[in-house]
Design an enzyme around this catalytic site. Structure first.
Site, PDB file in Angstrom:
ATOM      1  N   LYS A  78      76.046  12.149 -66.315  1.00  0.00           N
ATOM      2  CA  LYS A  78      76.082  12.733 -64.971  1.00  0.00           C
ATOM      3  C   LYS A  78      77.119  13.878 -64.897  1.00  0.00           C
ATOM      4  CE  LYS A  78      72.808  10.169 -63.190  1.00  0.00           C
ATOM      5  NZ  LYS A  78      72.573   8.904 -63.670  1.00  0.00           N
TER       6      LYS A  78
HETATM    7  C1  LIG Z   1      71.573   7.762 -63.199  1.00  0.00           C
HETATM    8  C2  LIG Z   1      70.724   7.444 -62.059  1.00  0.00           C
HETATM    9  C3  LIG Z   1      70.819   6.223 -61.382  1.00  0.00           C
HETATM   10  C4  LIG Z   1      71.592   5.055 -61.872  1.00  0.00           C
HETATM   11  O1  LIG Z   1      72.899   5.221 -62.143  1.00  0.00           O
HETATM   12  P1  LIG Z   1      73.607   4.270 -63.234  1.00  0.00           P
HETATM   13  O2  LIG Z   1      75.039   4.530 -62.988  1.00  0.00           O
HETATM   14  O3  LIG Z   1      73.123   4.741 -64.575  1.00  0.00           O
HETATM   15  O4  LIG Z   1      73.215   2.867 -62.952  1.00  0.00           O
HETATM   16  C5  LIG Z   1      70.065   6.040 -60.243  1.00  0.00           C
HETATM   17  N1  LIG Z   1      69.231   6.975 -59.808  1.00  0.00           N
HETATM   18  C6  LIG Z   1      69.080   8.156 -60.433  1.00  0.00           C
HETATM   19  C7  LIG Z   1      68.141   9.150 -59.855  1.00  0.00           C
HETATM   20  C8  LIG Z   1      69.800   8.422 -61.590  1.00  0.00           C
HETATM   21  O5  LIG Z   1      69.614   9.575 -62.239  1.00  0.00           O
END
Ligand SMILES: *Cc1c(COP(=O)(O)O)cnc(C)c1O
Length: 407
Positions: free
Chosen positions: A189
């Site tokens: 992210k």
């Molecule tokens: C990364 C992501 C998540 C989940 O986040 P995590 O921290 O990996 O559990 C949820 N929704 C979207 C659209 C994502 O890209």
């Protein structure tokens, strides 16, 4: 063609040095558990930045979404409208609660949930409890229109802002439009703790509930007293240290991501390609991933089965499969667009609502003319390497690689 010695990643963690100091501080003071100064500080910093009252640090974005779904009061058998074009993490928490996701198609302006389809969906299922809207690849959805529709039908809005931290819609930060909102600090992210997430809300009672549920729902008693189901969803103070070191760099990361997006856009101006779009007057995305969409006329033949992809190369044309394979051969990581939820075997019994009407997932055969917007974007689009450690020179070579696919 250029084969990169060092792999170019889609979006890998970028560390700055401060992270390790806060991790070391956690170690030196022995706050190595799920309480400590790093957690308190990042909850404060994120509230200040996003403009929400309460932030609850959790083990992942998925756990934040799960608690958001529970806070919205979603129960077994309830309908929940969800963005169709997304990562499965958006939808899985609905299944954890044995509720029924109904997928809402995308629109072409932002690739996000289509407000026109959402309104149609409420006309068919007016009792729907909650809506989970995603800001895909860092581009805000049409959040005002979507919130207004939710208000009109008395549904709770949950914003999945996992990909869009720092993006704004009409000057307001994403992650502040829903009653409950989720952000993520997963490794790829825009800023990361290696993992982690947060629930954001303005509702004190909800924040307190989330804290309690995330620590196995211990009641206030001299022993381990439990009256409701709990989860082990708290964030570690060590992870919070990494995030604390990353937060000051969010703006810098966004600026670099934007420069990457602009460079692709310019580099592709003579090709039959457009970039993932946004409304320049109302939105400032965080440009987490730069994506491209091939014009319909410039698509060569491409076939995707459940686990394989094939294509026929044609002069002047290409397809995501050809481009992704060519990039991989050059040691560059790209990624297909998220495969729409309604096309996933896991959700074969769930309904998709789109402008043409409704269809029941992969089991309905649909003709070319009736394809959903989400499936069309999946067929013609792909995510380009968007790593902020990629140099302009490396990016120019990647642009050349993409160009070569259309020769
Ligand atoms: C990364 C992501 C998540 C989940 O986040 P995590 O921290 O990996 O559990 C949820 N929704 C979207 C659209 C994502 O890209």
């Amino acid at each position: 063609m250029t084969r990169f010695e060092k792999k170019i990643w889609l979006s890998s963690p970028t560390m700055h040095g401060e992270e390790i100091k806060f991790v070391q501080q956690a170690y030196d003071t022995n706050w190595m558990s799920t309480v400590g100064e790093n957690i308190d500080e990042i909850e404060r910093l994120i509230c200040e930045m996003v403009g929400c009252k309460y932030a609850v640090a959790l083990s992942s974005g998925t756990s934040a979404l799960h608690l958001a779904v529970k806070l919205a009061g979603v129960k077994q058998g309830d309908n929940v409208f969800c963005s169709d074009l997304t990562f499965s993490a958006t939808v899985n928490p609905v299944i954890y609660e044995k509720a029924n996701p109904i997928f809402i198609d995308s629109e072409y302006d932002t690739w996000n949930m289509d407000p026109v389809v959402l309104e149609e969906a409420f006309k068919i299922y007016p009792d729907t409890k909650a809506v989970i809207v995603v800001n895909l690849y860092g581009t805000p959805a049409k959040l005002d229109e979507i919130s207004d529709i939710c208000k009109k039908y008395g549904a709770i809005l949950i914003e999945d802002a996992a990909e869009s931290l720092g993006a704004t819609y009409k000057g307001k930060q994403t992650g502040s439009f829903g009653t409950y909102n989720a952000i993520s600090f997963n490794g790829n992210k825009i800023i990361t703790g290696s993992s982690g997430g947060m629930l954001l809300t303005d509702d004190l009672e909800a924040a307190n509930k989330a804290r309690k549920w995330s620590t196995q729902s211990r009641e206030d008693a001299p022993w381990y007293q439990h009256e409701e189901i709990g989860y082990n969803y708290r964030m570690s103070n060590v992870i919070a240290g990494v995030i604390r070191g990353q937060i000051p760099y969010l703006e810098e990361h966004i600026a670099k991501k934007k420069a990457i997006y602009e460079r692709y856009k310019d580099g592709f101006k003579d090709l039959p390609i457009t970039m993932n779009p946004y409304d320049e007057y109302n939105m400032e995305p965080n440009f987490w991933l730069s994506c491209m969409l091939i014009d319909k006329e410039a698509m060569c033949k491409q076939i995707r089965t459940d686990n394989k992809a094939f294509y026929d190369s044609e002069p002047g044309k290409s397809c995501p499969t050809e481009i992704l394979e060519t990039l991989a051969n050059c040691n560059v990581e790209g990624r297909p667009i998220w495969k729409p939820m309604h096309m996933q075997p896991l959700f074969k019994n769930n309904l998709l609502i789109f402008r043409e009407g409704t269809m029941r997932s992969v089991t309905d055969d649909y003709s070319e003319s009736k394809i959903s917007v989400s499936a069309d974007i999946f067929n013609r689009g792909l995510c380009l390497p968007s790593d902020i450690k990629m140099t302009p020179d490396e990016q120019d070579k990647i642009i050349e690689i993409v160009k070569s696919c259309f020769k």
